[in-house]
Design a protein around this motif. Sequence first.
Motif, PDB file in Angstrom:
ATOM      1  N   LEU A   1       0.519  -1.211   0.083  1.00  0.00           N
ATOM      2  CA  LEU A   1      -0.263   0.010   0.022  1.00  0.00           C
ATOM      3  C   LEU A   1       0.955   1.420  -0.358  1.00  0.00           C
ATOM      4  N   TYR A   2       2.185   1.173   1.041  1.00  0.00           N
ATOM      5  CA  TYR A   2       2.760   2.296   0.981  1.00  0.00           C
ATOM      6  C   TYR A   2       2.641   2.988  -0.648  1.00  0.00           C
ATOM      7  N   ALA A   3       3.366   1.308  -1.385  1.00  0.00           N
ATOM      8  CA  ALA A   3       3.826   2.550  -3.429  1.00  0.00           C
ATOM      9  C   ALA A   3       2.121   3.610  -3.390  1.00  0.00           C
ATOM     10  N   PHE A   4       1.586   2.716  -3.424  1.00  0.00           N
ATOM     11  CA  PHE A   4       0.203   3.897  -3.756  1.00  0.00           C
ATOM     12  C   PHE A   4       0.125   5.083  -2.891  1.00  0.00           C
ATOM     13  N   LEU A   5       0.543   5.187  -1.795  1.00  0.00           N
ATOM     14  CA  LEU A   5      -0.273   6.522  -0.890  1.00  0.00           C
ATOM     15  C   LEU A   5       0.644   7.777  -2.164  1.00  0.00           C
ATOM     16  N   GLY A   6      -0.333   8.908  -1.398  1.00  0.00           N
ATOM     17  CA  GLY A   6      -0.491   9.932  -2.632  1.00  0.00           C
ATOM     18  C   GLY A   6      -1.055  10.221  -3.164  1.00  0.00           C
TER      19      GLY A   6
ATOM     20  N   LYS B   1      11.938  -0.435   6.502  1.00  0.00           N
ATOM     21  CA  LYS B   1      10.790  -1.654   6.537  1.00  0.00           C
ATOM     22  C   LYS B   1       9.927  -0.653   7.699  1.00  0.00           C
ATOM     23  N   PHE B   2      10.841   0.010   8.720  1.00  0.00           N
ATOM     24  CA  PHE B   2       9.962   0.483  10.383  1.00  0.00           C
ATOM     25  C   PHE B   2       9.084   2.411   8.969  1.00  0.00           C
ATOM     26  N   ILE B   3      10.317   3.043   8.840  1.00  0.00           N
ATOM     27  CA  ILE B   3       9.351   4.029   8.050  1.00  0.00           C
ATOM     28  C   ILE B   3       8.502   3.970   7.092  1.00  0.00           C
ATOM     29  N   ILE B   4       8.250   3.420   5.733  1.00  0.00           N
ATOM     30  CA  ILE B   4       7.579   2.321   5.535  1.00  0.00           C
ATOM     31  C   ILE B   4       6.776   2.484   5.835  1.00  0.00           C
ATOM     32  N   LEU B   5       6.315   1.603   7.113  1.00  0.00           N
ATOM     33  CA  LEU B   5       4.878   1.260   7.728  1.00  0.00           C
ATOM     34  C   LEU B   5       4.597   2.156   8.774  1.00  0.00           C
TER      35      LEU B   5
ATOM     36  N   CYS C   1       0.229   6.000   9.487  1.00  0.00           N
ATOM     37  CA  CYS C   1      -0.504   7.326   9.722  1.00  0.00           C
ATOM     38  C   CYS C   1      -1.322   7.792   8.534  1.00  0.00           C
ATOM     39  N   THR C   2      -0.953   7.093   7.896  1.00  0.00           N
ATOM     40  CA  THR C   2      -1.820   7.051   6.062  1.00  0.00           C
ATOM     41  C   THR C   2      -3.331   6.722   6.290  1.00  0.00           C
ATOM     42  N   LEU C   3      -3.382   5.688   6.965  1.00  0.00           N
ATOM     43  CA  LEU C   3      -4.767   4.304   7.176  1.00  0.00           C
ATOM     44  C   LEU C   3      -5.303   5.171   8.040  1.00  0.00           C
TER      45      LEU C   3
ATOM     46  N   MET D   1      -8.362  -1.707   8.628  1.00  0.00           N
ATOM     47  CA  MET D   1      -7.859  -2.159  10.046  1.00  0.00           C
ATOM     48  C   MET D   1      -7.378  -3.255   9.351  1.00  0.00           C
ATOM     49  N   TRP D   2      -7.352  -4.388   8.194  1.00  0.00           N
ATOM     50  CA  TRP D   2      -6.495  -5.244   8.238  1.00  0.00           C
ATOM     51  C   TRP D   2      -5.187  -4.771   7.690  1.00  0.00           C
ATOM     52  N   ALA D   3      -4.551  -3.333   7.464  1.00  0.00           N
ATOM     53  CA  ALA D   3      -3.615  -2.802   6.818  1.00  0.00           C
ATOM     54  C   ALA D   3      -3.177  -2.415   8.039  1.00  0.00           C
ATOM     55  N   ILE D   4      -4.117  -1.588   9.296  1.00  0.00           N
ATOM     56  CA  ILE D   4      -3.127  -1.242  10.138  1.00  0.00           C
ATOM     57  C   ILE D   4      -2.455  -2.981  11.009  1.00  0.00           C
ATOM     58  N   PHE D   5      -3.238  -3.979  11.084  1.00  0.00           N
ATOM     59  CA  PHE D   5      -2.880  -4.800  11.259  1.00  0.00           C
ATOM     60  C   PHE D   5      -1.844  -5.049  11.179  1.00  0.00           C
ATOM     61  N   GLY D   6      -1.294  -5.262   9.964  1.00  0.00           N
ATOM     62  CA  GLY D   6       0.073  -5.478   9.461  1.00  0.00           C
ATOM     63  C   GLY D   6       1.026  -4.750   9.487  1.00  0.00           C
ATOM     64  N   ALA D   7       0.832  -3.861  10.385  1.00  0.00           N
ATOM     65  CA  ALA D   7       1.862  -2.765  10.117  1.00  0.00           C
ATOM     66  C   ALA D   7       2.934  -3.439  10.966  1.00  0.00           C
ATOM     67  N   GLY D   8       1.902  -4.381  12.025  1.00  0.00           N
ATOM     68  CA  GLY D   8       2.855  -4.522  13.139  1.00  0.00           C
ATOM     69  C   GLY D   8       2.386  -3.879  14.218  1.00  0.00           C
ATOM     70  N   GLU D   9       3.220  -4.172  14.838  1.00  0.00           N
ATOM     71  CA  GLU D   9       3.320  -3.373  16.940  1.00  0.00           C
ATOM     72  C   GLU D   9       3.898  -2.114  16.984  1.00  0.00           C
ATOM     73  N   GLU D  10       5.333  -2.319  16.778  1.00  0.00           N
ATOM     74  CA  GLU D  10       5.620  -0.978  16.381  1.00  0.00           C
ATOM     75  C   GLU D  10       5.605   0.126  16.040  1.00  0.00           C
ATOM     76  N   ALA D  11       5.076  -0.191  15.029  1.00  0.00           N
ATOM     77  CA  ALA D  11       4.402   0.723  13.507  1.00  0.00           C
ATOM     78  C   ALA D  11       2.976   1.079  14.631  1.00  0.00           C
ATOM     79  N   VAL D  12       2.673   0.695  14.636  1.00  0.00           N
ATOM     80  CA  VAL D  12       1.470   1.351  15.675  1.00  0.00           C
ATOM     81  C   VAL D  12       1.125   1.825  16.883  1.00  0.00           C
ATOM     82  N   PHE D  13       2.821   1.624  17.970  1.00  0.00           N
ATOM     83  CA  PHE D  13       2.581   2.029  19.313  1.00  0.00           C
ATOM     84  C   PHE D  13       3.737   3.515  19.037  1.00  0.00           C
TER      85      PHE D  13
END
Length: 272
Positions: free
Chosen positions: A35-40, A185-189, A194-196, A235-247
């Motif tokens: 999804l990061y590739a389609f942001l914007g 990877k962290f920056i992408i997630l 933040c966009t989701l 919601m599914w994409a937010i789950f895929g971001a992982g614990e660190e990115a969500v935190f």
Amino acid sequence: ILGGFFFFNADNFIPFNASDTSSFNAIAITGTMTLYAFLGLECATIPADNVKDPVKTIPRATLLGTLITTAVYILGTVVVMGLVPLDKLTNSPAPFADAMKVMTGETGSYIVAGGAAIAAFGALNGWILIQSQLARAISHDGLFPRIFKKENSNGVPVWGIVIGSALSSLVMLMNYTEGLVEQFKFIILLSTLCTLVPYLFSAAAYVAISLEGKKSKKPGTGIFILGGLTFLYAMWAIFGAGEEAVFWGFILLLAGTPFYVWLKWKNNLQNR
């Protein structure tokens, strides 16, 4: 891309899931990073004032551009995976260059690497300019500090560019102890997360606004299906971001609350 199929090796796709997680988690995080590739794509609305018949032109251009980009991404990724063995692809810093090397040798890989660098600089330049435009638009709505709508003699919101670039650099330093790949990877997630959040609220707002406009009519099921699928995907994409990115994303969202309260207070004082 077409030439790559002549050197295709289907064995490179086995195993399909080479990660240490389950297939569900692997697909979720892959979906978020894709999804990061389609942001914007929503930035197509920025030049609406200068586009002929923007109500029709912008949605059509956005959908057509998304479909073409999706086709190029899928074909390009499949070809790279078919050309470069999994053990090399896992640690490759330039997979497209490595794929070109299989077909044409060193010269071709250098050409592709150079083209990728030029494309990266062009994308970076575009994002730097876009971020200032978004901040300026929000500032005009009274939801951002007024400094973001200040322009220089050429009509460029220069402070938005400077502040946005500085904050982006600060976020990159937050994860400096990790390797370059993990940092990227962290920056992408984090960026995708933040966009989701506005995507998720936009899906809910779409249903609410559509129902508001159909008070005298029975709302169609398409409204609930489209809004519901969009909401679930976010919601599914937010789950895929992982614990660190969500935190960290949650911390960043909360950090903006004092600024919102302060701006609302200032706006109320000015409107008295």
